[in-house]
Each structure stands twice: as C-alpha cells, then as structure tokens.
Design a protein around this motif. Structure first.
Motif, short mmCIF file in Angstrom:
data_model
loop_
_atom_site.label_atom_id
_atom_site.label_comp_id
_atom_site.label_asym_id
_atom_site.label_seq_id
_atom_site.Cartn_x
_atom_site.Cartn_y
_atom_site.Cartn_z
N SER A 81 11.43 -25.68 -36.60
CA SER A 81 11.34 -24.42 -35.84
C SER A 81 11.72 -23.22 -36.72
O SER A 81 11.31 -22.10 -36.44
N GLN A 82 12.52 -23.47 -37.77
CA GLN A 82 12.87 -22.38 -38.68
C GLN A 82 11.65 -21.90 -39.46
O GLN A 82 11.41 -20.69 -39.58
N ALA A 141 8.60 -22.42 -38.54
CA ALA A 141 7.67 -21.88 -37.54
C ALA A 141 8.00 -20.42 -37.26
O ALA A 141 7.11 -19.56 -37.20
N ALA A 142 9.30 -20.11 -37.12
CA ALA A 142 9.70 -18.72 -36.87
C ALA A 142 9.32 -17.84 -38.05
O ALA A 142 8.83 -16.72 -37.87
N ALA A 143 9.53 -18.34 -39.26
CA ALA A 143 9.19 -17.54 -40.44
C ALA A 143 7.68 -17.33 -40.54
O ALA A 143 7.22 -16.21 -40.78
N ARG A 190 1.60 -21.32 -28.63
CA ARG A 190 1.66 -21.70 -30.05
C ARG A 190 0.27 -21.73 -30.65
O ARG A 190 0.10 -21.45 -31.84
N LEU A 204 0.19 -21.52 -34.67
CA LEU A 204 1.22 -22.47 -35.12
C LEU A 204 0.74 -23.89 -34.86
O LEU A 204 1.21 -24.83 -35.49
N ILE A 257 5.74 -13.71 -31.62
CA ILE A 257 6.08 -14.80 -30.69
C ILE A 257 7.59 -14.96 -30.66
O ILE A 257 8.27 -14.82 -31.69
N PHE A 300 10.67 -17.54 -29.19
CA PHE A 300 10.80 -18.93 -28.79
C PHE A 300 11.96 -19.13 -27.82
O PHE A 300 12.91 -18.35 -27.79
N ASN A 312 15.47 -19.39 -32.46
CA ASN A 312 15.05 -19.64 -33.85
C ASN A 312 15.39 -18.49 -34.79
O ASN A 312 14.62 -18.18 -35.70
N LEU A 313 16.53 -17.86 -34.59
CA LEU A 313 16.98 -16.89 -35.57
C LEU A 313 17.35 -17.62 -36.85
O LEU A 313 17.62 -18.83 -36.83
N PHE A 314 17.36 -16.89 -37.97
CA PHE A 314 17.71 -17.52 -39.24
C PHE A 314 19.23 -17.46 -39.38
O PHE A 314 19.80 -16.38 -39.54
N LEU A 335 13.26 -9.15 -42.37
CA LEU A 335 12.58 -10.11 -43.26
C LEU A 335 11.05 -9.98 -43.18
O LEU A 335 10.37 -9.87 -44.20
N ARG A 357 13.15 -8.88 -33.59
CA ARG A 357 12.60 -9.36 -34.86
C ARG A 357 11.06 -9.42 -34.77
O ARG A 357 10.37 -9.06 -35.71
#
Lengths: 271, 252
Positions: free
Chosen positions: A165-166, A168-170, B52, B57, B88, B90, B94-96, B107, B156
């Motif tokens: 999912s990381q 995917a987010a990127a 998705r 995705l 999108i 989630f 799904n933050l980094f 980013l 984001r």
C-alpha cells in the motif's frame, strides 16, 4: 509506594553486584587453579609477548581497517542496486532480474576463501594490460563481490517487508516505479534492516583477515609471522582484541542511531 | 441537472477479475465535472476495486475508462501522467511514516510535477493552514490522530491539483468521534466544486452530500439515482435489503 519501589531497586542492584562478584571470582579461581593453566597462560596470555607483538599487530590491523572501509563503500550501494534491479516489475526487465538472482545465488554459495584465492592469485597471473597486479586489490574485489550478494539479500528482505500500500500511495501521486522505490520504499526498508546490515559489516571486517592469505600483512598475517618466530600465540589474542574493539562501539553506535530514529518517527517509542 | 456539464469520468462495461473471481462484472458510469457520486454497497461489492481501477492501480480486463476526455485504457497510455490528474485517498491513510507531514504533502508536487522545493512547500503550508493543520507540518504521521492523518492524506492528494478525487472508505478506519472532521473537509471540497467519486459506508453523509448515489451489488451498479430517491424509495429489492440492514445497524 514510589519510595518502596526505589528501595527495592537499590536492593536489586546490591544483589546483582554481589552475585556477579561471587560468580566471576569463582570462575576466575576455577580457571587459574585448573591443571595446565600455567601452560595455557604462557602460550596465549604472556604479558611480555603481548607488549612486544601488540605494536606490530596494531599497525598491521590498520590495513584491515582500510580494507573493510573501502570494501563497504562499494558494497552498500552495489548491493542496493542489485536488490532494486531484482524488484523491477514487468517482462522487459526479466533478463536483469535473472542476472541479479544468478549473481546472488553464485556469490552467496561459493566459499569466500575460494573467491579470494582464485581472483587474488589468478587475476594478476593473467598479466593483462590495464588489470591491476596487486593481490590486495583483488582481495578487496573478492570481498566486494561476495558481500554484495549477502547484503543485497538483506536489502531485498527490507524492501519486501514494506507493505504494497506504500508504493500504491506513491504511484497514485504520479511517481514512477523508481521514484516510488527510491523515495518511499527504500528509506523504510533500510531503516528496518540496519541491524542485519551491521551483522554483515562485522562479518566483512573479520573476513578481511582472509586477504592475508594473498600475502598482504594485515593483522592475521602479522600474528602468523610472530608465531612462526616465537611459537607463542599471544599475538592472536592481540588481533582478537583489536577486532572486537572495533565491533563493539560500532554496534552500540548503530543501536543509538536506530533508537534515535524510532523516537523521532513513532509516538510512544521509549525515550 | 439541466445545465450542460463536461463529463469528468466515463466507465464503459468495465470488467475485472482476481483469479477466477469476477469482482467487476460490467460497470457503466458517467460522472460530470463538479459532481459528487457516492458508491454504496456491501463489503466485497466492488467499490474499492472500482476506484483502484480508475486510478490504474489495478489493470482492468475489459471495457474502457475515460477521464477528462482521455482514454486511460488505450494502449501506450502513460500511467504516471494519468495518475497526476486523479487523486485517491485510501481507507488506511497510507501516509509515508518516515516523512514529516510537510514532506508527505510535497513529495508528489516535487517529484511528479517537478515543482521546486520552495514552491511545493509554500503551497503545502497554505493547504495545511486552510484545513487547520498549519502547526503539524513538522510532525511525523504517527504523532497525529487518525482523523488528522486522514486529513493529511486528503491534502496530499489535493496538493497534486487533481481534476478528479477518489475517496475509498476514508472514514472506515477512524474512531467514531474522528469521523466528522474528515467528513467536514470532504464537504468543503464538494462545496468548492471538486469532482469526487466516494465509496462510503456513511449513509447520512452520502444522503447529504452526493449528487448521485450508486448501489453496487456483486460487481454491477444495480441502481443509481438522486440520494432522496435511493434512500427513501429504492426500486430494487437488493437495495431495499441492503438499506434495511443499514437501518437495523443504526447507521442511517
């Protein structure tokens, strides 16, 4: 309540100190009074021998330090590159993935000493123009080849531990595959594998002793020279102490780095 | 809906399978610019997969997806270009985790849009300030509440200035008392004219905010219409059953 706990804590410290002193004294007495101890002491722990060989071993050890520092500088980026290549998606990169897997399988499987002897004595013997003649150079190349294979597997374990999912987010932000690997996956992966990376770095430090086989006078080779002259093995203890003297501070420093990073990143991490 | 609006998103007969299980079995949907479409339906009805797929995705097996007049499913489409225009968000944020809030938000603009660091940060700070997160830029995500994390995740996506925003169950992972701050942010975006497709279990939110509600059942859009119609007088029996279960659970 707090007072009582503090009292209990002090009592605990006293018990620990007393029991440690008792156990270690008993061990020490048992060793010193064991039959054959004088012979062992003369062979391995001769103080005069220690004083006379330590300077030589220390200056030879400096070569080990140079060898593992130079090797590590190449190993860390090359291994990461190898791990990233192995993670490239799509049919176009199939041959690269195969090459990466074959490389790792081969150099992880072959004994390090075999690679060092083969390249160290074999490559200079080719007498080809433009190829370095120094056996030590080829010793370092061998270490880089072998350890790059190990370390790339460590990186790969880290990369695969980052949840999909990381990326995917990127990717959903429009980053391409390499950008998402480089900015999102790799930084998280590397943080997770710092302890095993240190493991392999320590392994590399110790394996620089193998380069001594090629003739370079590093710490291990120096102990052999001393032992050939005196038939006394105290110099080995000198070398052992030097290797350990490097790894222990390094391990504590890495622990500290990891802990600092965790404190910054995670709420509730122990301060 | 008498005024002429440009179409933001068109799905034509979209099919998608995972192994032998067909999750989407022929989805047709058209979303106008500035429209908010809510997708409702039971878990496993295909809502998330649908979103998705729109963001590529997940590759689709059959059908066509057109965003702002551009066929995403045509061969040779640059998926990275496509994704820059579609945000999108989630369910699990799904933050980094290794980046501060500010770096999370900048980013995409910096690396995908090529903005300078200074410009990306200025825009991000403006965005964070507008939605009450001005003092959080230097924090790591783990220091934030779930509601704050999800708001950061939405910002984001917004920092990329998307033409279309896809929200995938964005409040489902939140504690009940944190849901409203996220919904409030989405409401503000809707009022600002953002085109959105929202998969949600928040029925009252769908009723208040959606221009149109689609009920997904077993990989097809079984029924769609104005929220008043769907929630008060659903035509299909399956929709009636689903809403009855929601009412019984006290969620409507």
């Amino acid at each position: 309540m707090a007072k009582r706990r503090r009292g209990e804590g002090r009592r605990g410290v006293v018990i620990a100190v007393v029991s440690t002193v008792v156990v270690f004294t008993a061990l020490g007495l048992a060793i010193v009074n064991a039959p054959g101890w004088p012979e062992v002491k003369a062979q391995f722990f001769d103080w005069n021998e220690f004083k006379s060989t330590f300077p030589d071993v220390l200056s030879a050890f400096w070569l080990n330090v140079k060898l593992f520092c130079i090797a590590e500088v190449f190993i860390l980026p090359l291994a990461l590159l190898l791990a990233i290549v192995r993670s490239l998606p799509g049919p176009v990169f199939f041959p690269l993935r195969v090459l990466s897997i074959a490389y790792t399988d081969f150099f992880r499987g072959v004994p390090t000493i075999l690679v060092i002897v083969t390249l160290g004595f074999g490559a200079p013997a080719l007498q080809l123009q433009g190829i370095p003649q120094s056996t030590t150079f080829w010793g370092v190349v061998s270490l880089v080849l072998v350890y790059t294979a190990y370390v790339s597997e460590v990186y790969r374990a880290g990369i695969e531990s980052v949840h999909p999912s990381q990326s995917a987010a990127a990717r959903s932000l429009g980053l391409n595959h390499l950008q998402s690997v480089w900015y999102v996956v790799v930084p998280q992966a590397v943080r997770r594998v710092i302890p095993p990376l240190l493991n392999d770095f320590i392994g590399l430090q110790k394996d620089t002793a193998l380069v001594g086989i090629l003739g370079a006078v590093e710490a291990f080779k120096q102990t052999q020279i001393d032992q050939a002259a005196t038939f006394n093995f105290t110099s080995s203890i000198c070398a052992a102490l030097l290797f350990v003297a490097i790894t222990i501070p390094l391990a504590r420093f890495t622990d500290w780095l990891v802990a600092r990073d965790r404190r910054r990143q995670f709420a509730g991490a122990p301060a | 809906m008498t005024e002429a609006r440009a179409t933001a998103l068109v799905l034509e007969d979209v099919h998608k399978s995972f192994g032998s299980h067909e999750v989407l079995r022929g989805i047709d949907l058209a979303v106008d610019e500035h429209e908010v479409v809510c997708l409702i339906g039971a878990s496993g009805s295909g809502k998330s997969t649908l979103l998705r797929c729109v963001n590529l995705l997940e590759p689709i097996d059959e059908g066509r997806i057109v965003v702002n007049g551009r066929d995403l499913t045509a061969p040779g489409v640059d998926v990275n270009e496509v994704r820059k225009g579609i945000g999108i968000v989630f369910q699990a944020f799904n933050l980094f985790p290794h980046m501060t809030v500010l770096r999370n938000v900048t980013l995409g603009p910096r690396k995908a849009l090529g903005l300078s660091r200074a410009q990306a940060e200025a825009e991000a700070l403006e965005l964070l300030g507008r939605f009450g997160l001005a003092d959080r830029g230097g924090d790591y995500p783990d220091r934030l509440s779930g509601g704050q994390q999800q708001r950061v995740a939405i910002l984001r996506a917004l920092a990329m200035r998307p033409k279309l925003l896809l929200l995938d169950e964005v409040t489902s992972a939140l504690d009940p008392e944190l849901v409203s701050e996220v919904l409030q942010l989405i409401r503000e975006l809707a009022e600002g004219g953002m085109t959105m497709v929202v998969a949600t279990h928040e029925m009252s939110f769908a009723r208040d905010l959606a221009d149109r509600v689609c009920f997904l059942d077993d990989g097809v859009i079984l029924e769609e219409g104005r929220p008043e119609q769907i929630f008060s007088a659903p035509r299909e029996q399956r929709t009636q059953q689903f809403l009855a279960r929601i009412v019984a659970a006290g969620r409507l």
